[in-house]
Design a protein around this motif. Structure first.
Motif, short mmCIF file in Angstrom:
data_model
loop_
_atom_site.label_atom_id
_atom_site.label_comp_id
_atom_site.label_asym_id
_atom_site.label_seq_id
_atom_site.Cartn_x
_atom_site.Cartn_y
_atom_site.Cartn_z
N TYR A 23 8.73 34.16 22.56
CA TYR A 23 7.48 33.41 22.44
C TYR A 23 6.43 34.18 21.63
N SER A 24 6.89 35.12 20.84
CA SER A 24 6.01 35.95 19.98
C SER A 24 4.98 36.74 20.76
N ILE A 25 5.37 37.19 21.95
CA ILE A 25 4.53 38.06 22.78
C ILE A 25 5.20 39.43 22.79
N PHE A 26 4.48 40.45 22.34
CA PHE A 26 5.06 41.78 22.21
C PHE A 26 4.25 42.78 23.03
N LYS A 74 -5.74 39.44 34.59
CA LYS A 74 -6.51 38.82 33.51
C LYS A 74 -6.01 39.31 32.17
N VAL A 75 -6.30 38.50 31.19
CA VAL A 75 -6.04 38.82 29.79
C VAL A 75 -7.41 38.86 29.13
N GLU A 76 -7.69 39.95 28.40
CA GLU A 76 -8.99 40.10 27.74
C GLU A 76 -8.79 40.16 26.24
N GLY A 83 -7.51 34.06 33.08
CA GLY A 83 -6.59 34.35 34.18
C GLY A 83 -5.19 34.54 33.63
N LEU A 84 -4.49 35.54 34.12
CA LEU A 84 -3.16 35.87 33.58
C LEU A 84 -2.19 34.70 33.68
N LEU A 85 -2.05 34.11 34.86
CA LEU A 85 -1.09 33.03 35.01
C LEU A 85 -1.47 31.81 34.17
N SER A 86 -2.76 31.52 34.05
CA SER A 86 -3.20 30.41 33.20
C SER A 86 -2.81 30.67 31.75
N ALA A 87 -3.02 31.89 31.28
CA ALA A 87 -2.66 32.24 29.91
C ALA A 87 -1.16 32.13 29.69
N LEU A 88 -0.37 32.61 30.65
CA LEU A 88 1.09 32.54 30.51
C LEU A 88 1.57 31.09 30.50
N LYS A 89 0.97 30.24 31.34
CA LYS A 89 1.35 28.82 31.37
C LYS A 89 1.13 28.17 30.01
N GLN A 90 0.09 28.57 29.32
CA GLN A 90 -0.21 27.98 28.02
C GLN A 90 0.71 28.51 26.92
N MET A 91 1.14 29.77 27.05
CA MET A 91 1.94 30.39 25.99
C MET A 91 3.44 30.18 26.15
N HIS A 93 6.72 28.06 27.63
CA HIS A 93 7.28 26.82 28.15
C HIS A 93 8.80 27.00 28.19
N ASP A 94 9.30 27.34 29.37
CA ASP A 94 10.73 27.64 29.52
C ASP A 94 11.22 27.01 30.82
N GLU A 95 12.34 26.33 30.75
CA GLU A 95 12.89 25.65 31.92
C GLU A 95 13.30 26.61 33.03
N HIS A 96 13.49 27.89 32.71
CA HIS A 96 13.90 28.88 33.72
C HIS A 96 12.71 29.54 34.41
N LEU A 97 11.50 29.27 33.94
CA LEU A 97 10.29 29.88 34.49
C LEU A 97 9.49 28.81 35.22
N LEU A 98 9.28 29.03 36.51
CA LEU A 98 8.55 28.08 37.34
C LEU A 98 7.25 28.71 37.81
N PHE A 99 6.14 28.01 37.62
CA PHE A 99 4.84 28.48 38.08
C PHE A 99 4.48 27.74 39.35
N LYS A 100 3.93 28.48 40.32
CA LYS A 100 3.54 27.87 41.59
C LYS A 100 2.37 28.67 42.15
#
Length: 128
Positions: A23-26, A74-76, A83-91, A93-100
């Motif tokens: 996802y181009s995150i390094f 957090k991501v700055e 918020g970290l989880l909010s940022a990850l949800k936006q970046m 999108h994978d069927e193996h990753l579930l957010f709750k």
């Protein structure tokens, strides 16, 4: 199996890098400490922008899911704080990753019975 901070950092980076790179995150730099939770600070690049990231979380493994639970972080970027989880949800999108709620779970088949923190170490009970 008992892992110290360096070993946990190596395992997380080894496991997460291919997934995040997709996802181009390094991960440019990271620091990890084990207390009651795992504490992590990192410098991360995404689409040619560099972000500071901090998080605390617990690890679990149940029903074929590696869990990052009780996540706070957090991501700055410049003057923005997300918020970290909010940022990850936006970046990501994978069927193996579930957010709750305050957790995310990655579906993967590992020979792990249980994960827990004890005496500033991550303890892993393997299936027999």
């Amino acid at each position: 199996m008992i892992l110290n901070e360096n070993e946990v950092k190596t395992c997380l980076e080894y496991g997460l890098k291919p997934f995040l790179n997709k996802y181009s995150i390094f991960i440019k730099e990271s620091h990890l400490a084990i207390r009651d939770f795992i504490e992590m600070q990192a410098v991360v690049a995404y689409q040619e922008h560099v972000f500071d990231m901090s998080a605390t979380f617990a690890l679990s493994y149940q029903d074929g899911r590696l869990g990052f639970e009780k996540v706070t972080g957090k991501v700055e970027y410049l003057f923005l704080q997300l918020g970290l989880l909010s940022a990850l949800k936006q970046m990501i999108h994978d069927e193996h990753l579930l957010f709750k709620d305050d957790a995310c779970y990655y579906l993967c088949d590992l020979p792990i019975e249980n994960l827990f923190i004890e005496n500033k170490h991550l303890c892993i009970e393997l299936k027999k």
